[in-house]
Design a protein around this motif. Structure first.
Motif, PDB file in Angstrom:
ATOM      1  N   GLY A 107      15.811 -18.581 -16.598  1.00 28.24           N
ATOM      2  CA  GLY A 107      15.100 -19.194 -17.702  1.00 28.24           C
ATOM      3  C   GLY A 107      14.803 -18.284 -18.873  1.00 28.24           C
ATOM      4  O   GLY A 107      14.010 -18.644 -19.738  1.00 28.24           O
ATOM      5  N   ASN A 108      15.423 -17.106 -18.926  1.00 31.89           N
ATOM      6  CA  ASN A 108      15.194 -16.251 -20.091  1.00 31.89           C
ATOM      7  C   ASN A 108      15.967 -16.781 -21.295  1.00 31.89           C
ATOM      8  O   ASN A 108      17.100 -17.249 -21.169  1.00 31.89           O
ATOM      9  CB  ASN A 108      15.638 -14.811 -19.799  1.00 31.89           C
ATOM     10  N   PRO A 116      -5.182 -15.388 -24.059  1.00 34.87           N
ATOM     11  CA  PRO A 116      -4.784 -15.962 -22.763  1.00 34.87           C
ATOM     12  C   PRO A 116      -3.385 -16.593 -22.815  1.00 34.87           C
ATOM     13  O   PRO A 116      -2.622 -16.465 -21.855  1.00 34.87           O
ATOM     14  CB  PRO A 116      -5.871 -17.013 -22.505  1.00 34.87           C
ATOM     15  N   ALA A 117      -3.029 -17.241 -23.914  1.00 34.61           N
ATOM     16  CA  ALA A 117      -1.697 -17.859 -24.015  1.00 34.61           C
ATOM     17  C   ALA A 117      -0.606 -16.789 -24.015  1.00 34.61           C
ATOM     18  O   ALA A 117       0.462 -16.969 -23.409  1.00 34.61           O
ATOM     19  CB  ALA A 117      -1.607 -18.699 -25.289  1.00 34.61           C
ATOM     20  N   THR A 169      13.446 -12.185 -22.203  1.00 32.13           N
ATOM     21  CA  THR A 169      12.484 -12.742 -23.138  1.00 32.13           C
ATOM     22  C   THR A 169      12.259 -14.205 -22.777  1.00 32.13           C
ATOM     23  O   THR A 169      13.227 -14.958 -22.655  1.00 32.13           O
ATOM     24  CB  THR A 169      13.029 -12.656 -24.576  1.00 32.13           C
ATOM     25  N   VAL A 170      11.013 -14.566 -22.560  1.00 33.53           N
ATOM     26  CA  VAL A 170      10.664 -15.962 -22.303  1.00 33.53           C
ATOM     27  C   VAL A 170       9.687 -16.388 -23.395  1.00 33.53           C
ATOM     28  O   VAL A 170       8.642 -15.749 -23.558  1.00 33.53           O
ATOM     29  CB  VAL A 170      10.024 -16.151 -20.911  1.00 33.53           C
ATOM     30  N   ARG A 171      10.030 -17.428 -24.140  1.00 34.83           N
ATOM     31  CA  ARG A 171       9.210 -17.894 -25.263  1.00 34.83           C
ATOM     32  C   ARG A 171       8.755 -16.712 -26.112  1.00 34.83           C
ATOM     33  O   ARG A 171       7.567 -16.527 -26.358  1.00 34.83           O
ATOM     34  CB  ARG A 171       8.009 -18.714 -24.763  1.00 34.83           C
ATOM     35  N   ARG A 210       3.354 -13.256 -18.372  1.00 36.24           N
ATOM     36  CA  ARG A 210       3.438 -13.480 -16.929  1.00 36.24           C
ATOM     37  C   ARG A 210       4.746 -14.210 -16.572  1.00 36.24           C
ATOM     38  O   ARG A 210       5.414 -13.858 -15.598  1.00 36.24           O
ATOM     39  CB  ARG A 210       2.223 -14.298 -16.485  1.00 36.24           C
ATOM     40  N   HIS A 211       5.106 -15.189 -17.390  1.00 35.57           N
ATOM     41  CA  HIS A 211       6.371 -15.898 -17.148  1.00 35.57           C
ATOM     42  C   HIS A 211       7.555 -14.944 -17.232  1.00 35.57           C
ATOM     43  O   HIS A 211       8.452 -14.982 -16.396  1.00 35.57           O
ATOM     44  CB  HIS A 211       6.546 -17.030 -18.171  1.00 35.57           C
ATOM     45  N   ALA A 212       7.548 -14.105 -18.258  1.00 39.66           N
ATOM     46  CA  ALA A 212       8.669 -13.180 -18.440  1.00 39.66           C
ATOM     47  C   ALA A 212       8.750 -12.201 -17.264  1.00 39.66           C
ATOM     48  O   ALA A 212       9.837 -11.914 -16.741  1.00 39.66           O
ATOM     49  CB  ALA A 212       8.518 -12.423 -19.766  1.00 39.66           C
ATOM     50  N   SER A 213       7.593 -11.705 -16.818  1.00 43.16           N
ATOM     51  CA  SER A 213       7.585 -10.757 -15.701  1.00 43.16           C
ATOM     52  C   SER A 213       7.996 -11.437 -14.396  1.00 43.16           C
ATOM     53  O   SER A 213       8.693 -10.836 -13.571  1.00 43.16           O
ATOM     54  CB  SER A 213       6.191 -10.121 -15.546  1.00 43.16           C
ATOM     55  N   SER A 214       7.579 -12.685 -14.208  1.00 44.91           N
ATOM     56  CA  SER A 214       7.974 -13.416 -12.993  1.00 44.91           C
ATOM     57  C   SER A 214       9.486 -13.590 -12.944  1.00 44.91           C
ATOM     58  O   SER A 214      10.099 -13.470 -11.876  1.00 44.91           O
ATOM     59  CB  SER A 214       7.319 -14.800 -12.949  1.00 44.91           C
ATOM     60  N   ALA A 215      10.076 -13.881 -14.096  1.00 42.76           N
ATOM     61  CA  ALA A 215      11.533 -14.038 -14.139  1.00 42.76           C
ATOM     62  C   ALA A 215      12.213 -12.717 -13.784  1.00 42.76           C
ATOM     63  O   ALA A 215      13.210 -12.680 -13.051  1.00 42.76           O
ATOM     64  CB  ALA A 215      11.971 -14.521 -15.520  1.00 42.76           C
TER      65      ALA A 215
END
Ligand code: ZN
Ligand code: ZN
Length: 363
Positions: A185-186, A140-141, A225-227, A147-152
């Protein structure tokens, strides 16, 4: 840390099940996945060695010990100094005779050759037998990070929609995409692709000085890339009103994307997703213009298992994340591709890219 511990446990269970004595990983996304250590590959030997039981050992240049200790996870360091024979030091600590040893796909060949020259005698197996199935199912993490990367990436597409293309060069659009990814935020911005007009007919076009003009199809394909987790999206613009033929091809590709999405569910063979997209395109008479597989897994790497391709009968499972990216390419004229990242759920799949597929007409 508990996430890392559960990843290690899954790897050790897989090693035990497959009766493999040792897994060797170099600086790589495999190493990052298991330890959080983002060390860059270099000419010096860094090696994570995992047995089915016990604490993993980390062969490392001694001056990088502080970075290894700062990871805050249980590792037994095997330090070596410049001037030592690193492979011999590693082998003395690891054993390496009469064992079955799995070797990470991203371990540079030079280090395996050094270990063999230093006396490694083992049955060598591909490390992906262990790592690919473990990494393919996201926690899940990890899904949240994707999801964050795709939202960006979606947000960048919305920003792009309100910019002017006519008169811009492909390379300028790629620069614009990189700036927008950073502003959303990438941490890293990858290598984007922008292809105008006839260039859009090449799936892996190298962006050039080609200037966009009225009547051009525009493909943008990028992801940041996000995190540590990656995005990968393809959307299209059209400079001025498209022809009826372009619109028709666009709708076929969109229908193929939708058919593949609807086919994705736990237990379905990976190749069935490819077949679902391909059937739509074949029935429309463009089967020979769909030049590549339908998609690829995504996570810490932008391309990783599972591959949605004919011949891959591995069943999908909840938590697997991959792209769906069918395309039609008409040489010297235009190409169309629509790409989303999706994640398999308990009873189907969810798109992580939610920006509309509707063709954007721009100036
Ligand atoms: Zn892509
Ligand atoms: Zn892709």
């Amino acid at each position: 840390v508990s996430e890392l511990r559960s990843r290690l446990e899954r790897v050790q269970r897989a090693l035990a099940e497959q009766a493999i004595d040792l897994l060797l990983l170099g600086p790589s996304t495999d190493l990052l996945y298991l330890t959080g250590y983002a060390v860059k590959p270099s000419e010096r030997l860094t090696l994570l060695a995992i047995a089915p039981e016990g604490t993993p050992r980390m062969v490392t240049p001694d001056f990088e010990l502080p970075e290894v200790e700062a990871l805050g996870i249980e590792l037994e360091p095997v330090p070596w100094s410049d001037g030592d024979h690193a492979a011999a030091t590693a082998l003395k600590a690891l054993g390496g005779r009469g064992m079955s040893v799995a070797v990470g796909a991203q371990l540079h060949a030079r280090f395996l050759l050094d270990l063999l020259a230093a006396g490694l005698e083992a049955d060598l197996l591909p490390g992906d037998r262990i790592m690919a199935p473990v990494r393919a199912v996201k926690s899940p993490a990890e899904v949240e990070a994707l999801r964050h990367a795709s939202s960006a990436a979606d947000a960048v597409f919305e920003d792009l929609s309100s910019t002017t293309f006519a008169g811009a060069r492909e390379l300028e659009v790629v620069d614009r995409i990189r700036e927008l990814l950073a502003s959303h935020g990438n941490d890293a911005t990858g290598s984007g692709l922008a292809a105008f007009g006839e260039n859009s007919a090449a799936p892996h076009h190298h962006p050039s000085g080609r200037v966009a003009r009225d009547g051009d199809a525009v493909i943008v394909d990028y992801g940041g890339t996000v995190r540590q987790y990656r995005a990968d999206i393809t959307r299209m613009f059209h400079v001025g009103e498209p022809t009826g033929e372009f619109q028709q091809v666009y709708e076929i590709v969109d229908a193929a994307n939708q058919a593949a999405f609807e086919a994705a569910a736990p237990g379905v063979p990976a190749e069935a997703i490819d077949a679902a997209a391909r059937m739509v395109i074949e029935e429309a008479g463009f089967g020979d213009r769909f030049l590549h597989r339908t998609g690829h897994g995504i996570g810490l790497d932008v391309h990783e298992p599972p591959y949605l391709v004919r011949g891959n009968t591995d069943p999908l499972a909840a938590g697997m994340a991959f792209t769906i990216e069918p395309g039609i390419y008409l040489e010297d004229r235009f190409g169309v591709r629509i790409e989303d990242v999706v994640v398999v759920t308990e009873d189907g799949a969810e798109r992580l890219n939610v920006s509309s597929h509707a063709l954007r007409v721009v100036s």
